[in-house]
Scaffold this motif. Structure first.
Motif, PDB file in Angstrom:
ATOM      1  N   GLU A  28       0.835  -1.206   0.000  1.00  0.00           N
ATOM      2  CA  GLU A  28       0.000   0.000   0.000  1.00  0.00           C
ATOM      3  C   GLU A  28       0.870   1.258   0.000  1.00  0.00           C
ATOM      4  O   GLU A  28       0.598   2.214  -0.736  1.00  0.00           O
ATOM      5  N   THR A  29       1.919   1.256   0.808  1.00  0.00           N
ATOM      6  CA  THR A  29       2.808   2.414   0.893  1.00  0.00           C
ATOM      7  C   THR A  29       3.475   2.678  -0.448  1.00  0.00           C
ATOM      8  O   THR A  29       3.620   3.830  -0.873  1.00  0.00           O
ATOM      9  N   ALA A  30       3.893   1.600  -1.121  1.00  0.00           N
ATOM     10  CA  ALA A  30       4.528   1.753  -2.431  1.00  0.00           C
ATOM     11  C   ALA A  30       3.572   2.353  -3.445  1.00  0.00           C
ATOM     12  O   ALA A  30       3.942   3.245  -4.218  1.00  0.00           O
ATOM     13  N   ALA A  31       2.329   1.879  -3.446  1.00  0.00           N
ATOM     14  CA  ALA A  31       1.354   2.354  -4.426  1.00  0.00           C
ATOM     15  C   ALA A  31       0.898   3.776  -4.134  1.00  0.00           C
ATOM     16  O   ALA A  31       0.673   4.567  -5.050  1.00  0.00           O
ATOM     17  N   MET A  32       0.790   4.122  -2.852  1.00  0.00           N
ATOM     18  CA  MET A  32       0.209   5.409  -2.472  1.00  0.00           C
ATOM     19  C   MET A  32       1.253   6.513  -2.279  1.00  0.00           C
ATOM     20  O   MET A  32       0.987   7.680  -2.539  1.00  0.00           O
ATOM     21  N   ARG A  33       2.452   6.124  -1.810  1.00  0.00           N
ATOM     22  CA  ARG A  33       3.440   7.139  -1.451  1.00  0.00           C
ATOM     23  C   ARG A  33       4.747   7.044  -2.222  1.00  0.00           C
ATOM     24  O   ARG A  33       5.627   7.891  -2.039  1.00  0.00           O
ATOM     25  N   GLY A  34       4.908   6.022  -3.029  1.00  0.00           N
ATOM     26  CA  GLY A  34       6.087   5.957  -3.868  1.00  0.00           C
ATOM     27  C   GLY A  34       7.205   5.075  -3.322  1.00  0.00           C
ATOM     28  O   GLY A  34       7.121   4.515  -2.219  1.00  0.00           O
ATOM     29  N   PHE A  35       8.256   4.969  -4.127  1.00  0.00           N
ATOM     30  CA  PHE A  35       9.352   4.047  -3.843  1.00  0.00           C
ATOM     31  C   PHE A  35      10.088   4.396  -2.561  1.00  0.00           C
ATOM     32  O   PHE A  35      10.326   3.531  -1.702  1.00  0.00           O
ATOM     33  N   ARG A  36      10.480   5.648  -2.392  1.00  0.00           N
ATOM     34  CA  ARG A  36      11.291   6.020  -1.228  1.00  0.00           C
ATOM     35  C   ARG A  36      10.535   5.831   0.079  1.00  0.00           C
ATOM     36  O   ARG A  36      11.119   5.422   1.090  1.00  0.00           O
ATOM     37  N   ALA A  37       9.242   6.114   0.058  1.00  0.00           N
ATOM     38  CA  ALA A  37       8.448   5.925   1.270  1.00  0.00           C
ATOM     39  C   ALA A  37       8.360   4.445   1.628  1.00  0.00           C
ATOM     40  O   ALA A  37       8.514   4.064   2.793  1.00  0.00           O
ATOM     41  N   ARG A  93     -13.680   4.885   6.209  1.00  0.00           N
ATOM     42  CA  ARG A  93     -15.125   5.106   6.093  1.00  0.00           C
ATOM     43  C   ARG A  93     -15.482   6.583   6.218  1.00  0.00           C
ATOM     44  O   ARG A  93     -16.429   7.058   5.599  1.00  0.00           O
ATOM     45  N   LYS A  94     -14.717   7.309   7.029  1.00  0.00           N
ATOM     46  CA  LYS A  94     -15.039   8.716   7.267  1.00  0.00           C
ATOM     47  C   LYS A  94     -14.390   9.652   6.252  1.00  0.00           C
ATOM     48  O   LYS A  94     -14.707  10.827   6.202  1.00  0.00           O
ATOM     49  N   THR A  95     -13.483   9.123   5.465  1.00  0.00           N
ATOM     50  CA  THR A  95     -12.740   9.972   4.524  1.00  0.00           C
ATOM     51  C   THR A  95     -13.356   9.904   3.136  1.00  0.00           C
ATOM     52  O   THR A  95     -13.616   8.824   2.614  1.00  0.00           O
ATOM     53  N   THR A  96     -13.595  11.043   2.551  1.00  0.00           N
ATOM     54  CA  THR A  96     -14.059  11.106   1.174  1.00  0.00           C
ATOM     55  C   THR A  96     -12.852  11.256   0.259  1.00  0.00           C
ATOM     56  O   THR A  96     -12.153  12.271   0.299  1.00  0.00           O
ATOM     57  N   LEU A  97     -12.594  10.230  -0.536  1.00  0.00           N
ATOM     58  CA  LEU A  97     -11.408  10.244  -1.390  1.00  0.00           C
ATOM     59  C   LEU A  97     -11.712  10.978  -2.685  1.00  0.00           C
ATOM     60  O   LEU A  97     -12.789  10.865  -3.260  1.00  0.00           O
ATOM     61  N   ASN A  98     -10.736  11.733  -3.138  1.00  0.00           N
ATOM     62  CA  ASN A  98     -10.870  12.377  -4.433  1.00  0.00           C
ATOM     63  C   ASN A  98      -9.584  12.142  -5.209  1.00  0.00           C
ATOM     64  O   ASN A  98      -8.650  11.533  -4.735  1.00  0.00           O
ATOM     65  N   SER A  99      -9.536  12.626  -6.441  1.00  0.00           N
ATOM     66  CA  SER A  99      -8.391  12.342  -7.312  1.00  0.00           C
ATOM     67  C   SER A  99      -7.088  12.865  -6.766  1.00  0.00           C
ATOM     68  O   SER A  99      -6.019  12.379  -7.111  1.00  0.00           O
ATOM     69  N   ALA A 100      -7.142  13.865  -5.893  1.00  0.00           N
ATOM     70  CA  ALA A 100      -5.906  14.448  -5.371  1.00  0.00           C
ATOM     71  C   ALA A 100      -5.302  13.600  -4.264  1.00  0.00           C
ATOM     72  O   ALA A 100      -4.123  13.680  -3.993  1.00  0.00           O
ATOM     73  N   LYS A 101      -6.116  12.785  -3.607  1.00  0.00           N
ATOM     74  CA  LYS A 101      -5.659  12.071  -2.428  1.00  0.00           C
ATOM     75  C   LYS A 101      -5.018  10.733  -2.729  1.00  0.00           C
ATOM     76  O   LYS A 101      -4.418  10.132  -1.865  1.00  0.00           O
ATOM     77  N   PHE A 102      -5.170  10.196  -3.955  1.00  0.00           N
ATOM     78  CA  PHE A 102      -4.537   8.925  -4.210  1.00  0.00           C
ATOM     79  C   PHE A 102      -3.412   9.046  -5.223  1.00  0.00           C
ATOM     80  O   PHE A 102      -2.917   8.064  -5.740  1.00  0.00           O
ATOM     81  N   GLN A 103      -3.001  10.274  -5.511  1.00  0.00           N
ATOM     82  CA  GLN A 103      -1.777  10.465  -6.264  1.00  0.00           C
ATOM     83  C   GLN A 103      -0.596  10.291  -5.316  1.00  0.00           C
ATOM     84  O   GLN A 103      -0.709  10.491  -4.116  1.00  0.00           O
ATOM     85  N   ILE A 104       0.557   9.893  -5.859  1.00  0.00           N
ATOM     86  CA  ILE A 104       1.736   9.718  -5.016  1.00  0.00           C
ATOM     87  C   ILE A 104       2.054  11.040  -4.331  1.00  0.00           C
ATOM     88  O   ILE A 104       2.190  12.077  -4.963  1.00  0.00           O
ATOM     89  N   ILE A 170       8.167  -3.568  -4.302  1.00  0.00           N
ATOM     90  CA  ILE A 170       7.827  -2.142  -4.242  1.00  0.00           C
ATOM     91  C   ILE A 170       7.691  -1.560  -5.644  1.00  0.00           C
ATOM     92  O   ILE A 170       6.762  -0.804  -5.945  1.00  0.00           O
ATOM     93  N   LEU A 171       8.627  -1.912  -6.524  1.00  0.00           N
ATOM     94  CA  LEU A 171       8.593  -1.407  -7.898  1.00  0.00           C
ATOM     95  C   LEU A 171       7.336  -1.876  -8.630  1.00  0.00           C
ATOM     96  O   LEU A 171       6.729  -1.121  -9.400  1.00  0.00           O
ATOM     97  N   LEU A 172       6.942  -3.122  -8.392  1.00  0.00           N
ATOM     98  CA  LEU A 172       5.733  -3.638  -9.026  1.00  0.00           C
ATOM     99  C   LEU A 172       4.486  -2.960  -8.458  1.00  0.00           C
ATOM    100  O   LEU A 172       3.571  -2.603  -9.209  1.00  0.00           O
ATOM    101  N   ALA A 173       4.466  -2.784  -7.145  1.00  0.00           N
ATOM    102  CA  ALA A 173       3.305  -2.151  -6.517  1.00  0.00           C
ATOM    103  C   ALA A 173       3.170  -0.700  -6.935  1.00  0.00           C
ATOM    104  O   ALA A 173       2.051  -0.175  -7.056  1.00  0.00           O
ATOM    105  N   LYS A 174       4.308  -0.033  -7.157  1.00  0.00           N
ATOM    106  CA  LYS A 174       4.285   1.374  -7.553  1.00  0.00           C
ATOM    107  C   LYS A 174       3.553   1.566  -8.874  1.00  0.00           C
ATOM    108  O   LYS A 174       2.867   2.574  -9.083  1.00  0.00           O
ATOM    109  N   LYS A 175       3.649   0.576  -9.765  1.00  0.00           N
ATOM    110  CA  LYS A 175       2.996   0.674 -11.060  1.00  0.00           C
ATOM    111  C   LYS A 175       1.475   0.639 -10.934  1.00  0.00           C
ATOM    112  O   LYS A 175       0.757   1.079 -11.837  1.00  0.00           O
ATOM    113  N   LEU A 176       0.996   0.108  -9.821  1.00  0.00           N
ATOM    114  CA  LEU A 176      -0.445   0.040  -9.621  1.00  0.00           C
ATOM    115  C   LEU A 176      -1.066   1.415  -9.430  1.00  0.00           C
ATOM    116  O   LEU A 176      -2.281   1.574  -9.558  1.00  0.00           O
TER     117      LEU A 176
END
Length: 227
Positions: A28-37, A93-104, A170-176
């Motif tokens: 999840e960290t790789a997909a959401m926050r990138g390789f270094r994270a 459940r309490k968070t409304t996700l938008n396009s800005a929140k799931f970018q790295i 991590i590299l594979l997950a980042k592509k997701l």
């Protein structure tokens, strides 16, 4: 030395593909926050492993065998994991996700330290990890003549192999990240939270019913490769 390195490689591969809360949070960290994270998180996990190895090596076997099976510690670790999973689930459940929140996300230096700390704590609160490393020392230590240099070589190879395999994950997950949508992000976070809760409940079960849980514990010697 070469023989010790070759003997450690299969064990490192085995550890890299163990399914647990750390495994899912890493992806999840790789997909959401990138390789270094994700790498920072993984390094925190490995530091916890090193601490456990040091405790297992320098502590007395009798004391450690008592600690690793202490029901109170399983209850504590399970409660922390379960609470963490429930809080994470409720946040989704309490968070409304938008396009800005799931970018790295762009992170600062202190953020990486915090992520590494998260990896350390998530691994460290699982007292079963201490028992696992202690078992490995008890199994492989005699074959290495309990020589510090050989032990360092062996377990360093295990952890380095583990880290290298994780880098590929991590590299594979980042592509997701390119395929993420708000709905998919929410679903993945819920699945990860539920997984953490399940592992927490298992630890609590081991703490409340230690005798019954022993029936389900695999024999470490049966799954470890021969050296």
């Amino acid at each position: 030395m070469l023989q010790d390195i070759l003997a450690a490689l299969p064990l490192g591969l085995f550890l890299a593909f163990l399914i647990g809360p750390v495994f899912f949070v890493l992806l999840e960290t790789a997909a959401m926050r990138g390789f270094r994270a994700a790498l920072s998180f993984d390094l925190g996990v490995i530091v916890a492993d090193v601490v456990f190895l040091c405790i297992a090596y320098f502590g007395t076997n009798q004391l450690l065998m008592r600690i690793k099976d202490d029901p109170a510690l399983f209850l504590f670790g399970g409660t922390v994991l379960t609470t963490y999973g429930i809080i994470s689930f409720l946040k989704v459940r309490k968070t409304t996700l938008n396009s800005a929140k799931f970018q790295i996300q762009k992170l600062k230096g202190k953020d990486y330290i915090g992520i590494a700390g998260k990896g350390f704590l998530l691994n460290f609160i699982n007292i079963g990890v201490l028992g696992f490393w202690l078992s490995l020392i008890l199994i492989f230590g005699p074959t290495l003549d309990m020589q510090p240099k050989r032990l360092i070589t062996f377990f360093s190879t295990v952890l380095i192999t583990y880290l290298v395999i994780d880098i590929f994950k991590i590299l594979l997950a980042k592509k997701l990240n390119k395929k993420l949508t708000p709905t998919r992000v929410a679903i993945s976070k819920k699945i990860i939270s539920i997984t953490i809760i399940v592992f927490g409940v298992v630890l609590i079960f081991r703490g409340i019913f230690p005798e019954q849980s022993e029936k389900f514990d695999p024999d470490v010697e049966e799954i470890m490769p021969d050296t």
